[in-house]
Design a protein around this motif. Structure first.
Motif, short mmCIF file in Angstrom:
data_model
loop_
_atom_site.label_atom_id
_atom_site.label_comp_id
_atom_site.label_asym_id
_atom_site.label_seq_id
_atom_site.Cartn_x
_atom_site.Cartn_y
_atom_site.Cartn_z
N VAL A 86 41.31 26.75 50.36
CA VAL A 86 40.72 27.83 51.14
C VAL A 86 41.06 29.15 50.46
CG1 VAL A 86 40.75 26.60 53.35
CG2 VAL A 86 42.70 27.99 52.69
N LEU A 87 40.21 30.12 50.63
CA LEU A 87 40.38 31.43 50.02
C LEU A 87 41.45 32.21 50.77
CD1 LEU A 87 39.24 33.38 47.83
CD2 LEU A 87 37.69 34.23 49.59
N SER A 88 42.49 32.61 50.08
CA SER A 88 43.57 33.37 50.71
C SER A 88 43.28 34.87 50.59
CB SER A 88 44.90 33.06 50.03
OG SER A 88 44.93 33.59 48.72
N VAL A 89 44.03 35.64 51.34
CA VAL A 89 43.90 37.10 51.28
C VAL A 89 44.21 37.59 49.87
CG1 VAL A 89 44.83 39.29 52.14
CG2 VAL A 89 44.40 37.42 53.73
N SER A 90 45.26 37.04 49.27
CA SER A 90 45.62 37.48 47.92
C SER A 90 44.56 37.09 46.88
CB SER A 90 47.00 36.96 47.52
OG SER A 90 47.02 35.56 47.51
N ASP A 91 43.95 35.91 47.05
CA ASP A 91 42.84 35.51 46.16
C ASP A 91 41.68 36.49 46.28
OD1 ASP A 91 44.11 33.20 45.22
OD2 ASP A 91 43.19 31.92 46.74
N MET A 92 41.32 36.81 47.51
CA MET A 92 40.21 37.73 47.76
C MET A 92 40.52 39.11 47.18
SD MET A 92 37.18 38.24 49.00
CE MET A 92 36.57 37.51 50.49
N ALA A 93 41.73 39.58 47.40
CA ALA A 93 42.12 40.89 46.88
C ALA A 93 42.02 40.92 45.35
CB ALA A 93 43.53 41.25 47.33
N ALA A 94 42.48 39.86 44.71
CA ALA A 94 42.42 39.80 43.24
C ALA A 94 40.97 39.80 42.76
CB ALA A 94 43.15 38.56 42.74
N MET A 95 40.11 39.06 43.45
CA MET A 95 38.69 38.99 43.05
C MET A 95 38.01 40.34 43.25
SD MET A 95 37.88 35.20 44.53
CE MET A 95 36.18 35.12 44.05
N VAL A 96 38.29 40.99 44.35
CA VAL A 96 37.70 42.31 44.63
C VAL A 96 38.18 43.31 43.59
CG1 VAL A 96 37.68 44.23 46.26
CG2 VAL A 96 37.32 41.91 47.08
N PHE A 97 39.45 43.27 43.27
CA PHE A 97 40.00 44.19 42.27
C PHE A 97 39.33 43.98 40.91
CE2 PHE A 97 43.00 45.32 38.92
CZ PHE A 97 43.24 46.65 39.23
N LYS A 98 39.22 42.73 40.47
CA LYS A 98 38.58 42.43 39.19
C LYS A 98 37.12 42.88 39.18
CE LYS A 98 41.16 38.50 37.39
NZ LYS A 98 41.10 37.08 37.01
N ALA A 99 36.42 42.59 40.26
CA ALA A 99 34.99 42.97 40.34
C ALA A 99 34.85 44.48 40.31
CB ALA A 99 34.36 42.39 41.60
N ASN A 100 35.65 45.17 41.09
CA ASN A 100 35.57 46.63 41.15
C ASN A 100 35.88 47.24 39.79
OD1 ASN A 100 35.27 49.11 42.68
ND2 ASN A 100 37.47 49.35 42.43
N SER A 101 36.90 46.75 39.13
CA SER A 101 37.26 47.26 37.81
C SER A 101 36.13 47.03 36.80
CB SER A 101 38.52 46.58 37.30
OG SER A 101 39.61 46.89 38.12
N ALA A 102 35.56 45.84 36.81
CA ALA A 102 34.48 45.53 35.86
C ALA A 102 33.24 46.37 36.13
CB ALA A 102 34.15 44.04 35.93
N ILE A 103 32.88 46.52 37.39
CA ILE A 103 31.70 47.31 37.75
C ILE A 103 31.90 48.78 37.37
CG2 ILE A 103 30.36 48.23 39.70
CD1 ILE A 103 30.71 45.41 40.98
N ASN A 104 33.05 49.34 37.70
CA ASN A 104 33.32 50.74 37.36
C ASN A 104 33.31 50.95 35.86
OD1 ASN A 104 33.47 51.72 39.97
ND2 ASN A 104 35.65 51.29 40.14
N GLN A 105 33.84 50.01 35.12
CA GLN A 105 33.85 50.13 33.67
C GLN A 105 32.42 50.10 33.12
OE1 GLN A 105 36.11 47.12 31.65
NE2 GLN A 105 35.95 48.14 29.68
N MET A 106 31.58 49.23 33.65
CA MET A 106 30.19 49.14 33.18
C MET A 106 29.42 50.42 33.50
SD MET A 106 29.21 45.25 34.16
CE MET A 106 27.78 45.08 33.11
N ILE A 107 29.59 50.93 34.71
CA ILE A 107 28.86 52.14 35.12
C ILE A 107 29.33 53.33 34.30
CG2 ILE A 107 28.55 53.80 37.00
CD1 ILE A 107 28.44 51.40 38.91
N SER A 108 30.63 53.52 34.16
CA SER A 108 31.12 54.68 33.41
C SER A 108 30.74 54.58 31.94
CB SER A 108 32.62 54.85 33.58
OG SER A 108 33.33 53.78 33.00
N SER A 109 30.72 53.38 31.41
CA SER A 109 30.31 53.20 30.02
C SER A 109 28.85 53.60 29.83
CB SER A 109 30.52 51.74 29.61
OG SER A 109 30.00 51.52 28.33
N ARG A 110 28.00 53.19 30.75
CA ARG A 110 26.58 53.54 30.65
C ARG A 110 26.37 55.03 30.83
NH1 ARG A 110 24.16 48.76 34.27
NH2 ARG A 110 24.30 47.17 32.70
N GLU A 111 27.05 55.62 31.77
CA GLU A 111 26.88 57.06 32.01
C GLU A 111 27.36 57.85 30.81
OE1 GLU A 111 28.89 57.70 35.71
OE2 GLU A 111 27.19 56.98 36.87
#
Length: 137
Positions: A86-111
């Motif tokens: 089952v998905l734990s709170v810490s698993d979810m937090a890690a996934m959200v953090f990775k996704a947020n970091s990757a998305i922000n990096q892609m957007i700032s790189s494009r801009e």
């Protein structure tokens, strides 16, 4: 007269892609329709799950290999063993953090790489400036 707003087209372009966050933190975008099975075939031992199907204290649900990945959506590529837990709170937090970091990096790189500005004549009641719309593209 005008107002100032920023609407990077990179954000619009970002919505026109299916994004997959790989287990190693790398995010890849797909602008053309692609079946989940094609991704799985290239990554044996892993499964795809849609971000919206993730719920704390629930088992993760795999995307059907015949499904076409939807543009504007985010998917995670995870090890098959994760389907047994089952998905734990810490698993979810890690996934959200990775996704947020990757998305922000892609957007700032494009801009940073593709920024351009144009002037518009949209009126604003108390301003006498032209509207500057900065966009990536």
């Amino acid at each position: 007269m005008g107002n100032c707003k920023s609407m990077p087209s990179s954000q619009t372009q970002f919505m026109q892609t299916a994004r997959i966050l790989f287990f190693n933190g790398v995010m890849k975008e797909f602008r053309e329709p692609i079946k989940a099975g094609e991704i799985i075939k290239q990554n044996p031992g892993y499964f795809l799950c849609h971000w919206d199907s993730l719920h704390i204290d629930k088992f993760m649900v795999s995307v059907n290999s015949k499904d076409v990945l939807e543009l504007g959506e985010l998917y995670f590529l995870l090890p098959l063993r994760k389907l047994q837990y089952v998905l734990s709170v810490s698993d979810m937090a890690a996934m959200v953090f990775k996704a947020n970091s990757a998305i922000n990096q892609m957007i700032s790189s494009r801009e940073r790489d593709d920024m351009y500005c144009k002037i518009s004549d949209d009126p604003l009641p108390q301003e006498s400036q032209k509207m500057v719309s900065c966009q990536s593209g």
